[in-house]
Design a protein around this motif. Structure first.
Motif, PDB file in Angstrom:
ATOM      1  N   LEU A 182      42.568  31.188  32.096  1.00 25.92           N
ATOM      2  CA  LEU A 182      42.097  32.341  31.409  1.00 25.92           C
ATOM      3  C   LEU A 182      43.306  32.881  30.424  1.00 25.92           C
ATOM      4  O   LEU A 182      44.471  32.909  30.862  1.00 25.92           O
ATOM      5  N   GLY A 183      42.941  33.378  29.604  1.00 29.92           N
ATOM      6  CA  GLY A 183      43.872  34.104  28.420  1.00 29.92           C
ATOM      7  C   GLY A 183      44.046  35.537  28.829  1.00 29.92           C
ATOM      8  O   GLY A 183      42.764  35.938  28.907  1.00 29.92           O
ATOM      9  N   ALA A 184      45.088  36.052  28.825  1.00 34.18           N
ATOM     10  CA  ALA A 184      45.291  37.417  29.172  1.00 34.18           C
ATOM     11  C   ALA A 184      45.692  38.292  28.130  1.00 34.18           C
ATOM     12  O   ALA A 184      45.877  39.511  28.325  1.00 34.18           O
ATOM     13  N   LYS A 185      46.102  37.681  26.787  1.00 31.67           N
ATOM     14  CA  LYS A 185      46.446  38.435  25.670  1.00 31.67           C
ATOM     15  C   LYS A 185      45.487  39.128  25.008  1.00 31.67           C
ATOM     16  O   LYS A 185      44.442  38.375  24.329  1.00 31.67           O
ATOM     17  N   ASN A 186      45.629  40.344  24.696  1.00 34.36           N
ATOM     18  CA  ASN A 186      44.896  41.395  23.826  1.00 34.36           C
ATOM     19  C   ASN A 186      43.248  41.142  24.401  1.00 34.36           C
ATOM     20  O   ASN A 186      42.562  41.014  23.400  1.00 34.36           O
ATOM     21  N   ARG A 187      43.099  41.018  25.420  1.00 39.34           N
ATOM     22  CA  ARG A 187      41.785  40.725  26.140  1.00 39.34           C
ATOM     23  C   ARG A 187      41.140  42.074  26.434  1.00 39.34           C
ATOM     24  O   ARG A 187      41.712  42.933  26.582  1.00 39.34           O
ATOM     25  N   ASN A 188      39.883  42.171  26.364  1.00 37.82           N
ATOM     26  CA  ASN A 188      39.148  43.369  26.603  1.00 37.82           C
ATOM     27  C   ASN A 188      39.215  43.359  28.248  1.00 37.82           C
ATOM     28  O   ASN A 188      38.915  42.310  28.841  1.00 37.82           O
ATOM     29  N   GLU A 189      39.592  44.315  28.776  1.00 33.71           N
ATOM     30  CA  GLU A 189      40.029  44.770  30.128  1.00 33.71           C
ATOM     31  C   GLU A 189      38.918  44.541  30.989  1.00 33.71           C
ATOM     32  O   GLU A 189      38.881  43.810  32.007  1.00 33.71           O
ATOM     33  N   ALA A 190      37.719  44.971  30.588  1.00 30.65           N
ATOM     34  CA  ALA A 190      36.525  44.650  31.569  1.00 30.65           C
ATOM     35  C   ALA A 190      36.229  43.185  31.554  1.00 30.65           C
ATOM     36  O   ALA A 190      35.508  42.762  32.738  1.00 30.65           O
ATOM     37  N   GLU A 191      36.174  42.503  30.436  1.00 33.59           N
ATOM     38  CA  GLU A 191      35.688  41.310  30.394  1.00 33.59           C
ATOM     39  C   GLU A 191      36.576  40.398  31.182  1.00 33.59           C
ATOM     40  O   GLU A 191      36.183  39.673  32.102  1.00 33.59           O
ATOM     41  N   LEU A 192      37.979  40.427  31.121  1.00 33.08           N
ATOM     42  CA  LEU A 192      39.059  39.879  31.739  1.00 33.08           C
ATOM     43  C   LEU A 192      38.674  40.095  33.237  1.00 33.08           C
ATOM     44  O   LEU A 192      38.808  39.128  34.270  1.00 33.08           O
ATOM     45  N   ASN A 193      38.515  41.400  33.739  1.00 36.21           N
ATOM     46  CA  ASN A 193      38.406  41.534  35.161  1.00 36.21           C
ATOM     47  C   ASN A 193      37.091  40.873  35.635  1.00 36.21           C
ATOM     48  O   ASN A 193      37.240  40.604  36.651  1.00 36.21           O
ATOM     49  N   GLU A 194      36.018  40.873  34.974  1.00 34.52           N
ATOM     50  CA  GLU A 194      34.745  40.234  35.372  1.00 34.52           C
ATOM     51  C   GLU A 194      34.928  38.964  35.615  1.00 34.52           C
ATOM     52  O   GLU A 194      34.461  37.827  36.548  1.00 34.52           O
ATOM     53  N   GLU A 195      35.860  38.174  34.575  1.00 31.09           N
ATOM     54  CA  GLU A 195      35.986  36.614  34.602  1.00 31.09           C
ATOM     55  C   GLU A 195      36.833  36.234  35.973  1.00 31.09           C
ATOM     56  O   GLU A 195      36.586  35.447  36.927  1.00 31.09           O
ATOM     57  N   ILE A 196      37.923  37.346  36.234  1.00 36.15           N
ATOM     58  CA  ILE A 196      38.729  36.857  37.540  1.00 36.15           C
ATOM     59  C   ILE A 196      38.123  37.038  38.598  1.00 36.15           C
ATOM     60  O   ILE A 196      38.086  36.391  39.727  1.00 36.15           O
ATOM     61  N   ILE A 197      37.301  38.189  38.889  1.00 39.24           N
ATOM     62  CA  ILE A 197      36.385  38.535  39.995  1.00 39.24           C
ATOM     63  C   ILE A 197      35.530  37.444  40.338  1.00 39.24           C
ATOM     64  O   ILE A 197      35.297  36.482  41.339  1.00 39.24           O
ATOM     65  N   SER A 198      34.746  36.666  38.965  1.00 37.11           N
ATOM     66  CA  SER A 198      33.903  35.660  39.211  1.00 37.11           C
ATOM     67  C   SER A 198      34.486  34.384  39.926  1.00 37.11           C
ATOM     68  O   SER A 198      34.037  33.789  40.822  1.00 37.11           O
ATOM     69  N   HIS A 199      35.589  34.137  39.268  1.00 37.86           N
ATOM     70  CA  HIS A 199      36.375  33.132  39.762  1.00 37.86           C
ATOM     71  C   HIS A 199      36.903  32.958  41.056  1.00 37.86           C
ATOM     72  O   HIS A 199      36.899  32.244  41.903  1.00 37.86           O
ATOM     73  N   ILE A 200      37.467  34.247  41.622  1.00 34.02           N
ATOM     74  CA  ILE A 200      37.747  34.482  42.855  1.00 34.02           C
ATOM     75  C   ILE A 200      36.774  34.332  43.696  1.00 34.02           C
ATOM     76  O   ILE A 200      36.795  33.669  44.917  1.00 34.02           O
TER      77      ILE A 200
END
Length: 402
Positions: A342-360
């Motif tokens: 997962l890329g974490a640079k300049n990411r929309n915070e909500a979208e990144l959180n959703e991706e991390i939660i989904s994969h966990i």
């Protein structure tokens, strides 16, 4: 070897100076008792913001007893001494140029002898000075405030790694999974002792230096209200230098309510290693042995050979791996669903959180491994060297002397 010893000795000296500032130097080791804290005095009758550094530890303990979450953000900032610039008449044009100029000749000088004490240094200083029963009391209050608890503590005075088993024994959590919610229409919550309750474990670590805060990402993942479960660099009172948190592994549990908007379907434990994982091989090895899924924040800078070796071990492990690339903006798919990039640079915070939660959630469902505090102890016996302390309920892992 000698430079490493010199660094360790310098850190020990700085930590002793910290305890002296807090007025706790005579409380080491583990001399502070519960009866020293639960007293009625002038502080309990008239609580005011601390004006001296020696008041910080007592203020911290008092606020914690009152379940005041602000206990974790205490600070006592030194008064800055300013030097007034020489008065002279300047034109509007010159004034505009000076405003944009940050050279020493034009900027008003502000002298501060030293930074204020980091809030988590107060927290950990009290931990090192508290006996086992006071630690247990403090942990119960921290848990009630929904704050993370120390699981492995690197002791800068003895160069050992402590596992506060006695303090963790009575931790209780209540939750209701979605499966339970469907079976029980009354919405009853069951309280469980986490000592004997195995749950999935997600471990967060960092490799290399990064401008992104791993602890802040973790807070956003487990709390929609952005409750500061784990203290991070952007919290109130934080400073660049924190002496006593490096190498500390903290734990918290996400407890669902059996509702549709729950982040995770069931209880999940989260471990967070503070500092660069390469500097704490024993903590990393322990976390590897108990984890259901590893989440790694990779530095923007290229990894050196040591970090490459650590990452290779994480990648080749059977434990699912989620990698957050601090220097990449895009997330890339990979053929193995348990190895996520997962890329974490300049990411929309909500979208990144959703991706991390989904994969966990996916990794937890795929790699069915649950761990309790009791199992933590068993794994620590395998991976770390132990030495009995005066309290038979607590163990201490010896850290090699360099």
């Amino acid at each position: 070897m000698e430079p490493r010893c010199a660094v360790e000795d310098e850190k020990t000296t700085r930590c002793m100076n910290l305890l002296h500032k807090l007025g706790l130097s005579n409380m080491l080791p583990k001399r502070m008792q519960q009866r020293d804290v639960q007293v009625i005095d002038t502080l309990s009758q008239d609580v005011k913001p601390p004006k001296k550094e020696t008041e910080l530890s007592s203020q911290y303990l008092y606020k914690l007893m009152m379940l005041d979450y602000r206990a974790r953000f205490l600070s006592c900032k030194p008064e800055p001494t300013t030097t007034a610039p020489e008065s002279h008449v300047v034109s509007t044009e010159d004034d505009n140029d000076d405003f944009l100029n940050f050279s020493e000749e034009t900027v008003q000088k502000v002298h501060i002898e030293e930074q204020h004490i980091h809030p988590m240094d107060i927290h950990m200083a009290v931990f090192h000075c508290a006996d086992d029963f006071l630690r247990q009391y403090i942990f119960s209050k921290l848990s009630s405030c929904q704050f993370a608890l120390p699981l492995l503590v690197s002791n800068p005075f003895t160069r050992e790694i402590e596992f506060p088993l006695w303090a963790l024994r009575n931790i209780k959590k209540s939750w209701q999974s979605k499966a339970q919610s469907k079976m029980d229409s009354h919405g009853k919550y069951k309280s469980r002792h986490m000592f004997n309750t195995p749950v999935p474990v997600a471990s967060f670590i960092r490799l290399g230096e990064s401008s992104i805060s791993k602890s802040e990402i973790l807070n956003n993942v487990i709390s929609k209200q952005k409750h500061k479960v784990f203290f991070h660099r952007n919290c109130k009172g934080s400073t660049r230098d924190c002496l006593l948190m490096d190498g500390v592994v903290e734990i918290t549990w996400y407890c669902p309510a059996g509702k549709e908007d729950d982040i995770f379907d069931d209880c999940v434990a989260f471990l967070n290693l503070h500092g660069d994982a390469r500097d704490h091989p024993q903590q990393l090895e322990f976390m590897q042995s108990v984890s259901t899924v590893n989440v790694v924040l990779l530095s923007e800078c290229p990894l050196d050979e040591k970090n490459k070796k650590i990452f290779k071990n994480l990648y080749t492990s059977t434990v699912p791996l989620i990698v957050l690339f601090a220097g990449q903006e895009k997330s890339l798919t990979f053929k193995n669903p348990t190895k996520v990039r997962l890329g974490a640079k300049n990411r929309n915070e909500a979208e990144l959180n959703e991706e991390i939660i989904s994969h966990i959630q996916h990794c937890v469902n795929t790699y069915k491994k649950n761990t309790s505090i009791k199992i933590f102890c068993d794994e620590a016996r395998k991976h770390l060297k132990w030495m009995k302390t005066r309290n038979p309920a607590e163990m201490v892992m010896n850290k090699p002397m360099f």
